[in-house]
Motif scaffolding. Structure first.
Motif, short mmCIF file in Angstrom:
data_model
loop_
_atom_site.label_atom_id
_atom_site.label_comp_id
_atom_site.label_asym_id
_atom_site.label_seq_id
_atom_site.Cartn_x
_atom_site.Cartn_y
_atom_site.Cartn_z
N LEU A 1 0.83 -1.20 0.00
CA LEU A 1 0.00 0.00 0.00
C LEU A 1 0.87 1.25 0.00
CD1 LEU A 1 -2.75 -1.05 2.56
CD2 LEU A 1 -2.81 -1.19 0.07
N ARG B 1 -2.99 6.36 1.37
CA ARG B 1 -3.52 6.54 2.72
C ARG B 1 -3.81 8.01 3.01
NH1 ARG B 1 0.89 6.04 7.13
NH2 ARG B 1 1.31 8.03 6.11
N LEU C 1 -7.74 7.29 1.84
CA LEU C 1 -8.31 6.68 3.04
C LEU C 1 -8.72 7.73 4.08
CD1 LEU C 1 -8.88 3.92 4.40
CD2 LEU C 1 -6.64 4.13 5.49
N SER D 1 -12.64 9.07 5.04
CA SER D 1 -13.19 8.87 6.39
C SER D 1 -13.63 10.18 7.00
CB SER D 1 -12.14 8.19 7.28
OG SER D 1 -11.70 6.97 6.72
N ALA E 1 -7.36 0.77 -0.67
CA ALA E 1 -7.15 1.80 0.35
C ALA E 1 -6.59 1.28 1.66
CB ALA E 1 -8.46 2.54 0.63
N ALA E 2 -6.90 0.02 2.03
CA ALA E 2 -6.50 -0.47 3.35
C ALA E 2 -6.35 -1.98 3.30
CB ALA E 2 -7.50 -0.06 4.41
N LYS E 3 -5.88 -2.54 4.40
CA LYS E 3 -5.69 -3.98 4.53
C LYS E 3 -6.11 -4.41 5.92
CE LYS E 3 -2.34 -7.72 3.79
NZ LYS E 3 -2.69 -8.49 5.02
N TYR F 1 -7.58 -7.19 1.62
CA TYR F 1 -7.43 -5.83 1.10
C TYR F 1 -8.80 -5.20 0.87
CZ TYR F 1 -2.45 -6.64 0.37
OH TYR F 1 -1.13 -6.90 0.57
N SER G 1 -11.46 1.28 -2.10
CA SER G 1 -11.96 2.58 -1.65
C SER G 1 -13.49 2.62 -1.62
CB SER G 1 -11.43 3.68 -2.56
OG SER G 1 -11.79 3.42 -3.92
N TRP H 1 -14.59 0.76 1.37
CA TRP H 1 -14.32 1.56 2.56
C TRP H 1 -15.40 2.61 2.76
CZ3 TRP H 1 -11.55 0.99 6.70
CH2 TRP H 1 -11.27 2.10 7.51
#
Length: 246
Positions: A7, A12, A16, A20, A138-140, A166, A169, A172
């Motif tokens: 990533l 991030r 990400l 948020s 976007a994230a794990k 994983y 986006s 998420w």
């Protein structure tokens, strides 16, 4: 073999975290907008009266064993007789909540305001996410998951070789959409922490039918088994008094 990805830090910082933060700000803004649009209708006297009748019937059931059988039967007849009982709802007079909503313009307007306060912001936010952030990983998730979670965590990514842990986006966005209830309870208070899952459930409702409570309370009052508990105490009191006299 699932493919391992690295990533990137800019993802991030620019996907990400902004996503948020925007979801939290939209939730707070929607709360204040809905608060400004909220109306306080005058309570219907009939609904208030029926609610008080239900409360009185519940109190009768709770204290049934502390009144004589004759008194209990008279009170139960007063509430549940088929002619003019307070809990009896004649057939054909039960309210239709859907018809009540369309007949009451204030109720229909409140329902429309609630729906618009949810649909418009989420439609614009989803279009923004889909246009600018579609296709990003976007994230794990820090623990392994089964293949059943792929459709939930990798929305917008059509690669079966990527590990399930994983998160895309778009996924998420949906996780934030339905999972920010705890954060909103800290920011806005427990009573105001209504997530979008509850809002979607309320969209299918057409109001409250108090006659259902009357019928349910009538059935509960009809099947109650009365057992007077005071005679035992009276006999004990008489025995104690006799001992004191002698």
């Amino acid at each position: 073999m699932a493919e391992e990805l690295v990533l990137d830090t800019p993802i991030r910082n620019w996907v990400l975290i902004p996503l948020s933060v925007v979801m939290v700000l939209i939730g707070v803004l929607r709360y204040f907008v809905s608060k400004l649009m909220r109306s306080f209708p005058v309570p219907d006297p009939k609904i208030v009266k029926e609610g008080q009748v239900v409360v009185r019937a519940r109190n009768l059931r709770a204290g049934a064993n502390f009144i004589p059988p004759k008194s209990f039967r008279a009170r139960r007849f007063y509430f549940s007789n088929e002619e003019n009982g307070l809990l009896h709802v004649p057939k054909g007079q039960a309210q239709n909540p859907q018809a009540q909503m369309f007949s009451d313009p204030n109720m229909a307007m409140d329902m429309m305001k609630k729906n618009l306060s949810m649909i418009i912001p989420q439609t614009l936010t989803f279009a923004w996410v889909n246009f600018f952030f579609s296709g990003f990983v976007a994230a794990k998730i820090p623990f392994p998951l089964t293949q059943r979670f792929r459709s939930m965590l990798q929305n917008g990514i059509d690669l079966s070789t990527v590990d399930v842990s994983y998160v895309s986006s778009r996924s998420w966005y949906f996780l934030n959409l339905f999972g920010l209830r705890g954060l909103f309870s800290l920011i806005l208070g427990e009573e105001n922490a209504m997530d979008d899952t509850q809002r979607m459930m309320q969209m299918g409702g057409f109001g409250f039918d108090p006659t259902k409570n009357l019928g349910a309370e009538k059935d509960s009052l009809d099947i109650i088994q009365h057992e007077w508990a005071l005679p035992k105490f009276e006999h004990r009191a008489e025995a104690v008094l006799r001992k004191l006299v002698h």
